[in-house]
Every structure is written in structure tokens, then in C-alpha cells.
Write an enzyme that holds these catalytic residues in place. Structure first.
Site, mmCIF file in Angstrom:
data_model
loop_
_atom_site.group_PDB
_atom_site.id
_atom_site.type_symbol
_atom_site.label_atom_id
_atom_site.label_comp_id
_atom_site.label_asym_id
_atom_site.label_seq_id
_atom_site.Cartn_x
_atom_site.Cartn_y
_atom_site.Cartn_z
ATOM 1 C CG HIS A 192 65.897 -7.662 -3.722
ATOM 2 N ND1 HIS A 192 65.960 -7.981 -4.949
ATOM 3 C CD2 HIS A 192 65.860 -8.789 -2.862
ATOM 4 C CE1 HIS A 192 66.208 -9.523 -4.898
ATOM 5 N NE2 HIS A 192 66.034 -9.743 -3.523
ATOM 6 C CG HIS A 250 66.611 -7.958 -14.035
ATOM 7 N ND1 HIS A 250 66.986 -7.724 -12.784
ATOM 8 C CD2 HIS A 250 67.353 -8.557 -14.796
ATOM 9 C CE1 HIS A 250 68.287 -8.008 -12.849
ATOM 10 N NE2 HIS A 250 68.590 -8.458 -13.988
ATOM 11 C CD GLU A 273 65.423 -4.070 -11.862
ATOM 12 O OE1 GLU A 273 65.489 -5.482 -11.632
ATOM 13 O OE2 GLU A 273 64.601 -3.413 -11.146
#
Length: 253
Positions: free
Chosen positions: A201, A43, A73
Site C-alpha cells: 500500500h 483485488h 485480494e
């Protein structure tokens, strides 16, 4: 079958805290793949606080050589700036198998909410089309319980990624029943709209199996923070192998 994608951001955080090349993000990626990870996730944020653009290129080459999935991401609305060409440009240069769109602002410590599809659908649709034109599968980050999750299909997404932070908090507090039911309901509504479902997450060794046992047909889990933290005690290879056993068991449960 649920696949495991290991997020390498925290390896880059450690490297950047000192400067230089140690620990080596690409070597960490090789270790994860050797231990059985199905793919790698990064990310890159515009401030380059962890994964940088050069890491994205190097890890894309590794995943291409290993013929495994690479997942990038990022916030599709974040403009380019020095050192960060923008999410679309990074994907155009590296052609990841999947891009996961996340509405995180520059100041956020970590991703903590999904898209507001009522507000964002008009802006998302052309961007999703552009990512898909590169050959990327597109997943969008969603809140569990979002009544508008089916709109992700209307704007062209292939998948949604359920934000599992609230579930992890509920599990840690000792009662995840309500959170699991909400996640299962959101997954089923997404699937009814033709979307596949990913999750990520704060998933970890203690809560992952329960989540997969209760939420139907999760295609992919992306795990980084907990996995890297656990690896400090047990080692990266051993920790990835534990996660592989969890996802492999979920596929036959």
C-alpha cells in the site's frame, strides 16, 4: 528474497472509465511478467469498479501458463451478488497461489486498515480453513503496530501483509523513523508466531528500498497504484524493471 507482485487494478479502472477492452488487463499482465515481475495481484470488489470476475479468470490462466504466482485480494465476509460470486467461489474456480484477506467495506475508496483479530477471529478461522483447502496460501491484512498480530497464526493464516500506507505518509513528510521501527517490530512479532510477512500500500520507487532495508525478511511486496502512475511517464516495462532492481538489491543488502 523479496518478490514483486504487480497489482493490475488501475489498468482495469482506466478500461472501465471508457468501456470496451482498452487498455487490455491481460496484455498489461504479460508486459509486467515479461519485464520481470514475479507475479500478479488483483483485488476484485463486489461492485466491479475495476477488476471483474472475467479478468480474474483470464489472469489466472495467464499466471498458470507462465508458472508464476497469482494473488487474489478481497473481503472474505462480502456476500455474493450479481457479477460477483464471492471471494471463496472465485478462488475455487481459479486456484490462486495466494489469497490475501482484506476487511474493506463496499464504500471504501481503497484498503485502509487491517483486521481486528479480537473481533474477527471466530469468523476468520473457518474461512481461512476453506481457502487453504483449495491449496491457497492465506495472507491477512494487518495494521502496523497491531498488538494482536500473532493471532493471525492462531486463526490459520500463513502470512500477514503489513499495511504500509502510514509508513508511506511518514516517508513523504520527511521522517519515517518511527513508522519503520513500528513496521519492523510488527514484522518480527509476526515472524516469531510462525508467520511470513508481505507488505503493500503506497509503496513506490522512492520509499521501497528504505522499507526493505529496515523491515526484516519481507517475502513479497504488492505494488499497483504508484507503479501504474509512474508507468504513465516511463512506460510499464521500464517501470517494472526499476522495481525489480530495487527488490533484487534488497535481497543482497
Amino acid at each position: 528474497m523479496t518478490v514483486l507482485s504487480v497489482n493490475l487494478n488501475k489498468i482495469a479502472v482506466l478500461r472501465n472509465s471508457r468501456g470496451g477492452l482498452m487498455p487490455d488487463v491481460v496484455q498489461a499482465g504479460r508486459t509486467c511478467l515479461d519485464a520481470g515481475a514475479h507475479g500478479l495481484t488483483v483485488h476484485p470488489r463486489p461492485d466491479a469498479r475495476h477488476i471483474r470476475s472475467d479478468d480474474v479468470h483470464a489472469l489466472a490462466a495467464l499466471c498458470d501458463a507462465r508458472r508464476v504466482e497469482f494473488n487474489i485480494e478481497g473481503n472474505p465476509f462480502a456476500p455474493p451478488r450479481a457479477g460477483y460470486p464471492g471471494l471463496l467461489a472465485l478462488c475455487a474456480a481459479t486456484r490462486p497461489a495466494q489469497v490475501t484477506l482484506v476487511p474493506d467495506g463496499d464504500g471504501q475508496l481503497t484498503s485502509d486498515h487491517g483486521f481486528d483479530f479480537i473481533r474477527d477471529h471466530a469468523a476468520l478461522a473457518p474461512l481461512i480453513s476453506a481457502f487453504k483447502a483449495l491449496g491457497c496460501r492465506v495472507s491477512v491484512f494487518v495494521d502496523v503496530g497491531d498488538p494482536d498480530v500473532a493471532m493471525a497464526a492462531a486463526v490459520g493464516a500463513d502470512r500477514v501483509e503489513l499495511f504500509t500506507g502510514p509508513y508511506a505518509d511518514a516517508f513523504a513528510s520527511g521522517d519515517a523513523t518511527t513508522a519503520l521501527a513500528a513496521a519492523a517490530d510488527t514484522a518480527q512479532r509476526a515472524q516469531a508466531a510462525g508467520l511470513a510477512v508481505n507488505a503493500g500500500h503506497d509503496l513506490d520507487q522512492s520509499n521501497l528500498a528504505t522499507f526493505l532495508a529496515n523491515v526484516p525478511q519481507v517475502q513479497e511486496v504488492s505494488i499497483g497504484h504508484a507503479l501504474i502512475g509512474e508507468a504513465l511517464y516511463a512506460g510499464l516495462d521500464a517501470t517494472v524493471r526499476v522495481y525489480r532492481r530495487i527488490v533484487d538489491t534488497s535481497a543482497t543488502a
